[in-house]
Design a protein around this motif. Structure first.
Motif, PDB file in Angstrom:
ATOM      1  N   UNK A 157      -3.563   2.971  10.973  1.00  0.00           N
ATOM      2  CA  UNK A 157      -3.272   1.616  10.333  1.00  0.00           C
ATOM      3  C   UNK A 157      -3.874   0.569  11.437  1.00  0.00           C
ATOM      4  N   UNK A 158      -4.536  -0.347  11.138  1.00  0.00           N
ATOM      5  CA  UNK A 158      -5.028  -1.287  11.896  1.00  0.00           C
ATOM      6  C   UNK A 158      -4.779  -2.685  11.071  1.00  0.00           C
ATOM      7  N   UNK A 159      -3.758  -3.346  11.588  1.00  0.00           N
ATOM      8  CA  UNK A 159      -3.522  -4.656  11.159  1.00  0.00           C
ATOM      9  C   UNK A 159      -3.693  -5.907  12.062  1.00  0.00           C
TER      10      UNK A 159
ATOM     11  N   UNK B  28      -8.289  -2.890   3.223  1.00  0.00           N
ATOM     12  CA  UNK B  28      -9.348  -2.197   3.016  1.00  0.00           C
ATOM     13  C   UNK B  28      -8.797  -0.702   3.265  1.00  0.00           C
ATOM     14  N   UNK B  29      -9.228   0.205   2.363  1.00  0.00           N
ATOM     15  CA  UNK B  29      -8.985   1.608   2.598  1.00  0.00           C
ATOM     16  C   UNK B  29     -10.089   2.319   2.926  1.00  0.00           C
TER      17      UNK B  29
ATOM     18  N   UNK C  88       0.936  -1.193  -0.029  1.00  0.00           N
ATOM     19  CA  UNK C  88       0.049  -0.070  -0.178  1.00  0.00           C
ATOM     20  C   UNK C  88       0.815   1.218   0.126  1.00  0.00           C
ATOM     21  N   UNK C  89       2.085   1.460   0.847  1.00  0.00           N
ATOM     22  CA  UNK C  89       2.803   2.311   0.732  1.00  0.00           C
ATOM     23  C   UNK C  89       3.470   2.527  -0.658  1.00  0.00           C
TER      24      UNK C  89
ATOM     25  N   UNK D  25     -15.544   3.724   2.330  1.00  0.00           N
ATOM     26  CA  UNK D  25     -14.725   2.524   1.673  1.00  0.00           C
ATOM     27  C   UNK D  25     -14.495   2.780   0.299  1.00  0.00           C
ATOM     28  N   UNK D  26     -13.028   3.134   0.081  1.00  0.00           N
ATOM     29  CA  UNK D  26     -12.778   3.683  -1.276  1.00  0.00           C
ATOM     30  C   UNK D  26     -11.874   2.722  -1.983  1.00  0.00           C
ATOM     31  N   UNK D  27     -11.504   1.552  -1.164  1.00  0.00           N
ATOM     32  CA  UNK D  27     -10.845   0.490  -1.865  1.00  0.00           C
ATOM     33  C   UNK D  27     -10.814  -1.029  -0.996  1.00  0.00           C
ATOM     34  N   UNK D  28     -11.113  -1.918  -1.683  1.00  0.00           N
ATOM     35  CA  UNK D  28     -11.275  -3.388  -1.138  1.00  0.00           C
ATOM     36  C   UNK D  28     -10.647  -4.263  -1.739  1.00  0.00           C
TER      37      UNK D  28
END
Length: 224
Positions: free
Chosen positions: A132-134, A219-220, A54-55, A200-203
């Motif tokens: 960031x939630x992982x 998910x973003x 993602x980065x 939600x803009x990307x999954x």
């Protein structure tokens, strides 16, 4: 150690759950790992691959912005984010995890601290440009996940981004059939991170590089 780390962590978690302490097992596990009596299964010694991707894809510029790492563990994800220029705070409920993060990264610019997701500092509300939630929500019993999600989303600043990475499970799988930890998230649970002003803009769902039978969500979300 010769015993499977996943088996050890589940046993430690079960002992904590049997004491009606659903979050105490994090400290028990990290403390045991610090003593050489356990291995934290998700401690990879590097940032999570999906966060790295993602980065690399988003190329965020953290200059003048704040970031929060939920469930920081031993700090690898936080170090990747702080390198992008964010004023980064990383917290964990486990004092042993935070102590290990300080040892791993003695010259870090990250603000590592002990905190409880269910009772975050009042000044964190709506304060972070990137969260960031992982794997934190999925490490909690299903009955606690909705409250944990509410707490996570409340910390996103206006215009801020929330990135969630979690194991996926089929929507049709009954909760009772999931013997955690972890308790992977359904599509419906991932979608429940949304709010009227948090979109939600990307999954994406993709197989784990180490085990193609396991799928991961990335998910973003964006706060208006």
């Amino acid at each position: 150690m010769t015993e499977d780390p996943d088996v050890v962590s589940r046993r430690i978690a079960r002992e904590s759950l049997d004491r009606d302490d659903p979050t105490g097992w994090f400290e028990d596990l990290y403390a045991a790992a610090a003593d050489g009596d356990a291995v934290v299964p998700w401690d990879r010694g590097t940032a999570h691959q999906l966060l790295v991707e993602w980065i690399n894809e988003s190329e965020p510029d953290g200059s003048g912005k704040t970031a929060l790492i939920v469930g920081a563990g031993t700090g690898w994800d936080a170090e990747l984010v702080v390198d992008r220029g964010y004023d980064t705070t990383a917290f964990d409920i486990s004092p042993s995890a935070i102590e290990t993060a300080h040892r791993n990264h003695p010259d870090s610019k990250v603000h590592y601290l002990v905190a409880d997701l269910f009772h975050p500092p009042a000044d964190w509300h709506g304060a972070f440009d990137l969260i960031v939630e992982i794997y934190t929500v999925q490490a909690l019993p299903i009955a606690l996940q909705a409250d944990a999600i509410k707490q996570v989303t409340s910390l996103v600043a206006p215009g801020g981004t929330l990135l969630v990475i979690a194991a996926a499970r089929p929507d049709g799988q009954p909760d009772a059939d999931v013997q955690g930890p972890p308790w992977p998230l359904t599509r419906a649970t991932i979608q429940s991170f949304t709010a009227p002003d948090l979109r939600l803009i990307q999954l994406e769902q993709a197989p784990s590089p180490s085990d193609p039978t396991i799928h991961r969500w990335r998910a973003e979300y964006l706060r208006d």
